[in-house]
Design a protein around this motif. Structure first.
Motif, PDB file in Angstrom:
ATOM      1  N   PHE A  98       0.599  -1.128   0.052  1.00 14.99           N
ATOM      2  CA  PHE A  98      -0.046  -0.040   0.113  1.00 14.99           C
ATOM      3  C   PHE A  98       0.990   1.251   0.044  1.00 14.99           C
ATOM      4  O   PHE A  98       0.176   2.232  -0.529  1.00 14.99           O
ATOM      5  CB  PHE A  98      -0.936   0.054   1.567  1.00 14.99           C
ATOM      6  CG  PHE A  98      -2.745  -0.764   1.190  1.00 14.99           C
ATOM      7  CD1 PHE A  98      -2.533  -1.800   0.169  1.00 14.99           C
ATOM      8  CD2 PHE A  98      -2.485  -1.430   1.879  1.00 14.99           C
ATOM      9  CE1 PHE A  98      -3.108  -2.977   0.088  1.00 14.99           C
ATOM     10  CE2 PHE A  98      -4.014  -2.307   2.461  1.00 14.99           C
ATOM     11  CZ  PHE A  98      -4.003  -2.494   1.332  1.00 14.99           C
ATOM     12  N   LEU A 102       1.373   4.236  -2.988  1.00 14.91           N
ATOM     13  CA  LEU A 102       1.278   5.707  -2.587  1.00 14.91           C
ATOM     14  C   LEU A 102       2.195   6.324  -2.763  1.00 14.91           C
ATOM     15  O   LEU A 102       2.008   7.728  -3.735  1.00 14.91           O
ATOM     16  CB  LEU A 102       1.009   5.699  -0.703  1.00 14.91           C
ATOM     17  CG  LEU A 102      -0.302   4.923  -0.359  1.00 14.91           C
ATOM     18  CD1 LEU A 102      -0.776   5.409   1.887  1.00 14.91           C
ATOM     19  CD2 LEU A 102      -1.575   6.639  -0.313  1.00 14.91           C
ATOM     20  N   MET A 133      -8.172   2.437   3.476  1.00 10.76           N
ATOM     21  CA  MET A 133      -6.675   3.219   2.361  1.00 10.76           C
ATOM     22  C   MET A 133      -6.624   4.244   1.624  1.00 10.76           C
ATOM     23  O   MET A 133      -6.936   5.902   1.321  1.00 10.76           O
ATOM     24  CB  MET A 133      -6.150   2.659   2.090  1.00 10.76           C
ATOM     25  CG  MET A 133      -4.728   1.575   2.798  1.00 10.76           C
ATOM     26  SD  MET A 133      -3.748   2.709   3.351  1.00 10.76           S
ATOM     27  CE  MET A 133      -4.368   2.439   5.296  1.00 10.76           C
ATOM     28  N   LYS A 134      -8.475   3.566   0.915  1.00  7.39           N
ATOM     29  CA  LYS A 134      -8.666   5.032  -0.300  1.00  7.39           C
ATOM     30  C   LYS A 134     -10.152   6.065   0.737  1.00  7.39           C
ATOM     31  O   LYS A 134      -9.768   7.159  -0.296  1.00  7.39           O
ATOM     32  CB  LYS A 134      -9.936   4.413  -0.988  1.00  7.39           C
ATOM     33  CG  LYS A 134     -10.706   5.094  -1.986  1.00  7.39           C
ATOM     34  CD  LYS A 134      -9.207   5.540  -3.559  1.00  7.39           C
ATOM     35  CE  LYS A 134     -10.065   5.968  -3.993  1.00  7.39           C
ATOM     36  NZ  LYS A 134      -9.316   6.949  -5.138  1.00  7.39           N
ATOM     37  N   TYR A 137      -6.305   8.280   2.224  1.00  5.69           N
ATOM     38  CA  TYR A 137      -5.501   8.741   1.854  1.00  5.69           C
ATOM     39  C   TYR A 137      -5.808   9.299  -0.412  1.00  5.69           C
ATOM     40  O   TYR A 137      -6.629   7.759  -0.580  1.00  5.69           O
ATOM     41  CB  TYR A 137      -4.767   7.720   0.688  1.00  5.69           C
ATOM     42  CG  TYR A 137      -3.679   7.655   2.091  1.00  5.69           C
ATOM     43  CD1 TYR A 137      -2.423   8.492   2.548  1.00  5.69           C
ATOM     44  CD2 TYR A 137      -3.742   6.381   2.954  1.00  5.69           C
ATOM     45  CE1 TYR A 137      -1.946   8.442   3.424  1.00  5.69           C
ATOM     46  CE2 TYR A 137      -2.743   6.177   4.013  1.00  5.69           C
ATOM     47  CZ  TYR A 137      -1.812   7.341   4.599  1.00  5.69           C
ATOM     48  OH  TYR A 137      -0.973   7.028   5.684  1.00  5.69           O
ATOM     49  N   PHE A 140      -4.977   7.098  -3.072  1.00  5.80           N
ATOM     50  CA  PHE A 140      -4.750   5.320  -2.609  1.00  5.80           C
ATOM     51  C   PHE A 140      -5.265   5.234  -4.324  1.00  5.80           C
ATOM     52  O   PHE A 140      -6.676   5.255  -3.976  1.00  5.80           O
ATOM     53  CB  PHE A 140      -4.672   5.442  -1.579  1.00  5.80           C
ATOM     54  CG  PHE A 140      -4.821   3.327  -1.987  1.00  5.80           C
ATOM     55  CD1 PHE A 140      -3.221   3.205  -1.710  1.00  5.80           C
ATOM     56  CD2 PHE A 140      -5.816   2.996  -2.026  1.00  5.80           C
ATOM     57  CE1 PHE A 140      -3.100   2.027  -1.294  1.00  5.80           C
ATOM     58  CE2 PHE A 140      -5.250   1.268  -2.310  1.00  5.80           C
ATOM     59  CZ  PHE A 140      -4.171   1.167  -1.609  1.00  5.80           C
TER      60      PHE A 140
END
Length: 150
Positions: A98, A102, A133-134, A137, A140
């Motif tokens: 991940f 990024l 994560m989306k 960030y 992402f």
């Protein structure tokens, strides 16, 4: 006899006080999971970082890596994931993958996520991690993560 009772009382108070410091650590994890992951409230990312720092010193490197990511500290997440992978905590490859996404390093992201998929096996839980994560960030690339993993 009174001295003995006082010593025992002070010892018990000391043990109880130390146990409560662990309560604060657990509360930080719970706050992070609830507010950052479930409610997408990034104002609580500091609780994720506090938790990550508290467990990054006792060998829980993979878990620390995840909480560093939730807290917005990609560099520390990558360092902890690297330590975790060196001692066989293979699920940390997901988190390092991940970080590479990024950083827009798709070659290394693919390498890490394929390693994770092959070593961990059951990866259905990764869907919620990708979603988290989306939400944290905005840059992402969840499509890349899904394509590699599924």
């Amino acid at each position: 006899m009174i001295k003995f009772v006082l010593i025992v009382c002070f010892a018990l108070i000391n043990v109880q006080a130390q146990a409560c410091s662990g309560c604060a650590i657990g509360k930080n994890m719970a706050k992070c999971d609830y507010y950052v992951v479930r409610k997408h409230d990034l104002s609580y990312q500091n609780t994720c970082l506090s938790y990550a720092k508290s467990i990054d010193i006792d060998g829980m490197f993979a878990k620390a890596s995840w909480y560093y990511l939730l807290g917005g500290d990609k560099d520390s997440a990558k360092k902890s994931a690297t330590k975790a992978l060196k001692i066989g905590q293979n699920y940390a490859a997901e988190y390092r993958g991940f970080v590479y996404i990024l950083e827009n390093d798709m070659k290394n992201a693919r390498k890490e996520l394929v390693f994770f998929k092959n070593r961990v096996g059951d990866i259905e839980f990764a869907k919620k991690d990708i979603k988290a994560m989306k939400n944290i960030y905005k840059n992402f690339n969840d499509k890349v993560a899904y394509k590699i993993l599924y």
